[in-house]
Design an enzyme around this catalytic site. Structure first.
Site, PDB file in Angstrom:
ATOM      1  CB  THR A   1      -0.977   0.066   1.199  1.00  0.00           C
ATOM      2  OG1 THR A   1      -1.854  -1.237   1.152  1.00  0.00           O
ATOM      3  CG2 THR A   1      -1.856   1.236   1.332  1.00  0.00           C
ATOM      4  CB  THR A   2       3.621   2.225   2.247  1.00  0.00           C
ATOM      5  OG1 THR A   2       2.595   2.025   3.375  1.00  0.00           O
ATOM      6  CG2 THR A   2       4.481   3.505   2.593  1.00  0.00           C
TER       7      THR A   2
ATOM      8  CE1 TYR B   1     -16.362  -1.758  -6.330  1.00  0.00           C
ATOM      9  CE2 TYR B   1     -16.048  -3.700  -7.516  1.00  0.00           C
ATOM     10  CZ  TYR B   1     -16.706  -2.344  -7.195  1.00  0.00           C
ATOM     11  OH  TYR B   1     -17.717  -1.902  -7.918  1.00  0.00           O
TER      12      TYR B   1
ATOM     13  CE1 TYR C   1      -2.096  -4.235   6.200  1.00  0.00           C
ATOM     14  CE2 TYR C   1      -1.584  -4.013   3.688  1.00  0.00           C
ATOM     15  CZ  TYR C   1      -2.089  -3.369   4.921  1.00  0.00           C
ATOM     16  OH  TYR C   1      -1.708  -2.048   4.801  1.00  0.00           O
TER      17      TYR C   1
ATOM     18  NE  ARG D   1      -4.610   1.919   2.934  1.00  0.00           N
ATOM     19  CZ  ARG D   1      -4.424   2.937   2.153  1.00  0.00           C
ATOM     20  NH1 ARG D   1      -5.152   2.986   0.942  1.00  0.00           N
ATOM     21  NH2 ARG D   1      -3.920   3.843   2.439  1.00  0.00           N
TER      22      ARG D   1
ATOM     23  CE  LYS E   1       1.074  -3.498   7.414  1.00  0.00           C
ATOM     24  NZ  LYS E   1       1.194  -2.581   6.032  1.00  0.00           N
TER      25      LYS E   1
ATOM     26  CB  ILE F   1       4.820  -4.045   8.523  1.00  0.00           C
ATOM     27  CG1 ILE F   1       5.286  -5.420   8.468  1.00  0.00           C
ATOM     28  CG2 ILE F   1       4.943  -3.444   7.054  1.00  0.00           C
ATOM     29  CD1 ILE F   1       4.660  -6.500   7.577  1.00  0.00           C
TER      30      ILE F   1
END
Length: 293
Positions: free
Chosen positions: A46-47, A109, A135, A140, A163, A205
């Site tokens: 993501t980052t 989604y 994760y 999100r 995570k 993380i």
């Protein structure tokens, strides 16, 4: 199986210049992180704006990461998507490039059921021979991995950790009761690093570790040995952690990596940079922390 890492790994940003990946600055940033005590590179997540990267860009970023890591610290590739078949392809390709592990997000989604999560993660884990960190980031994805699902998935030999970006420490306590001690828990929230460690977390993380890798590793180490010193570090970092909430990740952290000299302050649409006054607030806080440190 031993843990992929303990302490602070960086969810590494991807520098751009004129909308192209700036590989020289990416290498420079990784070298900085490695030289300042980071315990792992998490790439194409993501980052790192992984959803906007081409297949070729992801491959090149992983190649550089494996080279810079040099076997000294693990490279963990973000390969999760909302398409199981595509996630399998990305995961196999990353394994072939020599990464040490995978970070696989819950589908977004077209979010699924808990039964679907088991099938999704199992299909990916069956397709590779390297460790996988699940994760969970409901902000999100719109869903959370249930404890019962973690209990099932943790039995897979390739699924070794989580995570946890739920921000829910009570949920984390429940998760600890359904896995054995070999399963690793990593905070996905910089603001909760210290309380996560207090509950037995094995590392983080981190977004802010892109700019303050040594400080985040020191926070983890002090949390194991000196609770008062750990609290002092936490309190020093907290104003900047809060300031990063000015906009969605990675918009704010890229202002800091640019401030450090690791590429232009540039993002890919639909992300757009902060206003100048917002950048100034962040960089002033950052410089104050570095000066005090």
């Amino acid at each position: 199986m031993s843990r992929l890492f303990t302490g602070a790994a960086a969810a590494v940003t991807t520098p751009f210049k004129n909308n192209s990946v700036d590989y020289d600055q990416f290498r420079k940033h990784l070298t900085f992180l490695k030289e300042h005590s980071i315990q792992g590179f998490v790439v194409n997540g993501t980052t790192g704006e992984g959803t906007t990267l081409s297949a070729e860009e992801k491959t090149d970023l992983l190649k550089i990461s494996v080279e810079v890591a040099g076997g000294d610290i693990p490279v963990i590739a973000g390969t999760g998507t909302n398409n199981t078949a595509q996630s399998v392809v990305l995961s196999r390709e990353a394994e072939a490039l020599g990464v040490d592990g995978l970070l696989v997000i819950t589908p977004y989604y077209n979010k699924t059921s808990q039964k679907g999560l088991v099938a999704h993660f199992t299909a990916i884990a069956d397709a590779v021979n390297i460790p996988i960190i699940l994760y969970d980031v409901p902000a999100r994805t719109g869903m959370t991995i249930a404890p019962e699902t973690i209990e099932i998935l943790a039995k897979h030999p390739n699924i070794v950790g989580l995570k946890d970006a739920t921000g829910d420490l009570a949920h984390y306590s429940y998760l600890q009761t359904v896995v054995d001690e070999d399963f690793s828990f990593y905070s996905g929230n910089d603001d909760l690093a210290l309380p996560y460690y207090a509950q037995g977390g094995h590392g983080i993380i981190s977004v802010l570790a892109n700019a303050l890798p040594k400080e985040y590793q020191e926070l983890y180490e002090k949390a194991q040995t000196d609770k008062d010193e750990a609290l002092a570090i936490h309190q020093q970092l907290y104003p900047l952690v809060e300031a990063l909430n000015v906009d969605v990740n990675p918009i704010p952290i890229k202002a800091l990596t640019s401030h450090l000299g690791f590429g232009e302050y540039e993002l890919r649409l639909p992300l757009v940079p902060l206003e100048e006054n917002e950048v100034s607030i962040l960089t002033n806080l950052f410089d104050h922390i570095r000066k005090d440190g």
